[in-house]
Design an enzyme around this catalytic site. Structure first.
Site, PDB file in Angstrom:
ATOM      1  N   SER A  54       0.832  -1.203   0.000  1.00 30.85           N
ATOM      2  CA  SER A  54       0.000   0.000   0.000  1.00 30.85           C
ATOM      3  C   SER A  54       0.863   1.248   0.000  1.00 30.85           C
ATOM      4  O   SER A  54       1.821   1.354   0.774  1.00 30.85           O
ATOM      5  CB  SER A  54      -0.920   0.039   1.224  1.00 30.85           C
ATOM      6  OG  SER A  54      -1.625   1.275   1.260  1.00 30.85           O
ATOM      7  N   THR A  59       7.421   2.681   3.893  1.00 28.95           N
ATOM      8  CA  THR A  59       8.360   2.007   2.999  1.00 28.95           C
ATOM      9  C   THR A  59       7.844   2.005   1.565  1.00 28.95           C
ATOM     10  O   THR A  59       8.610   2.247   0.625  1.00 28.95           O
ATOM     11  CB  THR A  59       8.633   0.566   3.473  1.00 28.95           C
ATOM     12  OG1 THR A  59       9.075   0.604   4.824  1.00 28.95           O
ATOM     13  CG2 THR A  59       9.683  -0.106   2.620  1.00 28.95           C
ATOM     14  N   CYS A  60       6.565   1.751   1.395  1.00 30.74           N
ATOM     15  CA  CYS A  60       5.982   1.742   0.048  1.00 30.74           C
ATOM     16  C   CYS A  60       6.069   3.125  -0.582  1.00 30.74           C
ATOM     17  O   CYS A  60       6.450   3.267  -1.745  1.00 30.74           O
ATOM     18  CB  CYS A  60       4.531   1.279   0.100  1.00 30.74           C
ATOM     19  SG  CYS A  60       4.296  -0.369   0.774  1.00 30.74           S
ATOM     20  N   ALA A  61       5.730   4.147   0.191  1.00 35.26           N
ATOM     21  CA  ALA A  61       5.798   5.517  -0.310  1.00 35.26           C
ATOM     22  C   ALA A  61       7.227   5.870  -0.695  1.00 35.26           C
ATOM     23  O   ALA A  61       7.470   6.502  -1.736  1.00 35.26           O
ATOM     24  CB  ALA A  61       5.269   6.489   0.753  1.00 35.26           C
TER      25      ALA A  61
END
Length: 168
Positions: A54, A59-61
Protein backbone atom coordinates in the site's frame (compact mmCIF):
# COMPACT_ATOMS: atom_id res chain seq x y z
CA UNK A 1 4.49 -20.47 -2.60
CA UNK A 2 7.08 -18.12 -1.13
CA UNK A 3 7.53 -17.20 2.51
CA UNK A 4 8.51 -13.69 3.58
CA UNK A 5 8.18 -11.94 6.93
CA UNK A 6 6.15 -9.06 8.30
CA UNK A 7 7.93 -7.66 11.36
CA UNK A 8 9.62 -11.03 11.74
CA UNK A 9 6.47 -13.18 11.48
CA UNK A 10 6.31 -15.52 8.45
CA UNK A 11 3.59 -14.99 5.85
CA UNK A 12 3.08 -16.79 2.53
CA UNK A 13 2.36 -15.71 -1.00
CA UNK A 14 0.19 -17.45 -3.58
CA UNK A 15 3.14 -18.62 -5.68
CA UNK A 16 6.54 -17.53 -6.90
CA UNK A 17 7.67 -14.70 -9.12
CA UNK A 18 8.19 -15.34 -12.84
CA UNK A 19 11.64 -16.76 -13.54
CA UNK A 20 14.41 -14.67 -15.08
CA UNK A 21 14.57 -15.36 -18.83
CA UNK A 22 10.83 -16.11 -19.18
CA UNK A 23 8.13 -13.98 -20.78
CA UNK A 24 6.32 -11.89 -18.16
CA UNK A 25 2.63 -12.72 -17.72
CA UNK A 26 0.29 -10.16 -19.24
CA UNK A 27 -1.92 -8.19 -16.88
CA UNK A 28 -4.93 -5.92 -16.70
CA UNK A 29 -4.56 -3.16 -14.13
CA UNK A 30 -6.44 0.08 -13.52
CA UNK A 31 -4.69 3.42 -13.99
CA UNK A 32 -5.39 6.55 -11.96
CA UNK A 33 -7.67 7.78 -14.77
CA UNK A 34 -9.63 4.49 -14.40
CA UNK A 35 -8.50 3.07 -17.75
CA UNK A 36 -7.41 -0.54 -18.13
CA UNK A 37 -3.72 -0.98 -18.83
CA UNK A 38 -1.93 -4.16 -19.92
CA UNK A 39 1.70 -5.15 -20.39
CA UNK A 40 1.32 -4.68 -24.15
CA UNK A 41 0.73 -0.94 -23.55
CA UNK A 42 4.44 -0.75 -22.66
CA UNK A 43 5.87 -3.04 -25.38
CA UNK A 44 9.10 -1.81 -26.92
CA UNK A 45 10.13 -0.24 -23.61
CA UNK A 46 12.03 -1.52 -20.60
CA UNK A 47 9.69 -1.82 -17.63
CA UNK A 48 10.27 -1.79 -13.89
CA UNK A 49 7.38 -3.26 -11.90
CA UNK A 50 7.61 -1.73 -8.42
CA UNK A 51 5.07 -3.80 -6.47
CA UNK A 52 4.04 -3.14 -2.86
CA UNK A 53 1.22 -3.63 -0.31
CA UNK A 54 0.00 0.00 0.00
CA UNK A 55 1.22 3.47 -0.91
CA UNK A 56 -0.04 4.61 2.51
CA UNK A 57 2.87 2.98 4.35
CA UNK A 58 6.26 4.61 4.80
CA UNK A 59 8.36 2.01 3.00
CA UNK A 60 5.98 1.74 0.05
CA UNK A 61 5.80 5.52 -0.31
CA UNK A 62 9.60 5.74 -0.19
CA UNK A 63 9.94 3.16 -2.98
CA UNK A 64 7.61 5.18 -5.21
CA UNK A 65 9.58 8.37 -4.48
CA UNK A 66 12.93 6.64 -5.09
CA UNK A 67 11.90 5.06 -8.40
CA UNK A 68 10.32 8.38 -9.47
CA UNK A 69 13.68 10.09 -8.92
CA UNK A 70 15.64 7.36 -10.69
CA UNK A 71 13.16 7.02 -13.58
CA UNK A 72 13.76 10.56 -14.77
CA UNK A 73 17.30 9.45 -15.73
CA UNK A 74 16.30 6.31 -17.67
CA UNK A 75 15.97 6.09 -21.44
CA UNK A 76 13.09 4.11 -22.97
CA UNK A 77 11.98 2.89 -19.53
CA UNK A 78 8.66 3.00 -17.71
CA UNK A 79 8.33 2.45 -13.96
CA UNK A 80 4.97 0.97 -13.00
CA UNK A 81 4.06 1.24 -9.32
CA UNK A 82 1.53 -1.48 -8.56
CA UNK A 83 -0.58 -2.14 -5.46
CA UNK A 84 -4.17 -2.91 -4.51
CA UNK A 85 -4.74 0.69 -3.44
CA UNK A 86 -7.69 2.36 -5.11
CA UNK A 87 -6.68 4.46 -8.13
CA UNK A 88 -7.95 7.56 -6.28
CA UNK A 89 -5.47 6.98 -3.43
CA UNK A 90 -2.60 6.42 -5.86
CA UNK A 91 -3.52 9.60 -7.74
CA UNK A 92 -3.80 11.60 -4.50
CA UNK A 93 -0.40 10.40 -3.29
CA UNK A 94 1.47 11.05 -6.54
CA UNK A 95 -0.23 14.43 -6.98
CA UNK A 96 0.57 15.57 -3.44
CA UNK A 97 4.18 14.39 -3.80
CA UNK A 98 4.67 15.82 -7.32
CA UNK A 99 5.64 12.40 -8.70
CA UNK A 100 5.44 12.51 -12.50
CA UNK A 101 8.00 9.91 -13.62
CA UNK A 102 6.17 6.78 -12.50
CA UNK A 103 2.86 5.25 -13.56
CA UNK A 104 0.58 4.11 -10.74
CA UNK A 105 -1.61 1.07 -11.39
CA UNK A 106 -4.06 -0.82 -9.20
CA UNK A 107 -4.89 -4.52 -8.95
CA UNK A 108 -8.01 -3.77 -6.90
CA UNK A 109 -10.63 -5.10 -9.34
CA UNK A 110 -9.97 -8.83 -9.41
CA UNK A 111 -6.48 -9.38 -8.03
CA UNK A 112 -5.41 -11.27 -11.15
CA UNK A 113 -2.03 -9.51 -11.34
CA UNK A 114 -1.08 -10.72 -7.87
CA UNK A 115 -2.30 -14.22 -8.65
CA UNK A 116 -0.55 -14.43 -12.04
CA UNK A 117 2.72 -13.10 -10.63
CA UNK A 118 2.46 -15.32 -7.52
CA UNK A 119 2.77 -12.49 -5.03
CA UNK A 120 -0.61 -12.14 -3.30
CA UNK A 121 -0.38 -12.78 0.44
CA UNK A 122 -2.46 -15.81 1.43
CA UNK A 123 -2.33 -15.38 5.22
CA UNK A 124 -1.35 -12.99 7.99
CA UNK A 125 -2.32 -9.37 8.59
CA UNK A 126 -1.61 -8.40 4.97
CA UNK A 127 -3.67 -11.24 3.48
CA UNK A 128 -4.92 -10.41 -0.05
CA UNK A 129 -2.43 -7.53 -0.49
CA UNK A 130 0.65 -7.72 -2.74
CA UNK A 131 4.13 -8.66 -1.55
CA UNK A 132 6.91 -6.08 -1.94
CA UNK A 133 8.68 -7.09 -5.17
CA UNK A 134 10.57 -5.61 -8.09
CA UNK A 135 10.46 -7.19 -11.53
CA UNK A 136 12.50 -5.76 -14.41
CA UNK A 137 11.53 -6.51 -18.01
CA UNK A 138 13.35 -5.84 -21.27
CA UNK A 139 11.70 -4.31 -24.35
CA UNK A 140 10.29 -7.71 -25.36
CA UNK A 141 8.69 -8.39 -21.97
CA UNK A 142 11.35 -10.89 -20.90
CA UNK A 143 12.09 -10.98 -17.16
CA UNK A 144 15.65 -9.70 -16.55
CA UNK A 145 15.58 -9.40 -12.74
CA UNK A 146 13.31 -10.18 -9.80
CA UNK A 147 13.44 -9.45 -6.11
CA UNK A 148 10.92 -10.44 -3.48
CA UNK A 149 11.87 -8.45 -0.39
CA UNK A 150 12.20 -10.94 2.46
CA UNK A 151 11.06 -8.56 5.21
CA UNK A 152 8.08 -6.51 4.04
CA UNK A 153 9.15 -3.50 6.13
CA UNK A 154 12.48 -3.32 4.21
CA UNK A 155 13.09 -1.45 0.97
CA UNK A 156 13.93 -3.19 -2.29
CA UNK A 157 17.44 -3.18 -3.72
CA UNK A 158 17.07 -0.18 -6.04
CA UNK A 159 20.64 -0.40 -7.29
CA UNK A 160 20.33 -4.03 -8.40
CA UNK A 161 17.05 -3.32 -10.20
CA UNK A 162 18.49 -0.34 -12.03
CA UNK A 163 21.65 -2.24 -12.93
CA UNK A 164 19.49 -4.96 -14.50
CA UNK A 165 18.18 -2.31 -16.91
CA UNK A 166 21.72 -1.52 -18.00
CA UNK A 167 22.79 -5.15 -18.54
CA UNK A 168 21.45 -5.29 -22.07
Amino acid sequence: MATVTFHGDPIQTSGTLPKVGTKAPDFKLTSTDLKTKSLSDYSGRKVVLNIFPSVDTGTCAKSVRQFNEEASELDNTKVLCISKDLPFALNRFCGAEGLNNVISLSDYKDGSFGKNYGLTFTNGPLEALLSRCVVVLDEKGIVKYTEQVQEIADEPNYKAALEALMDE
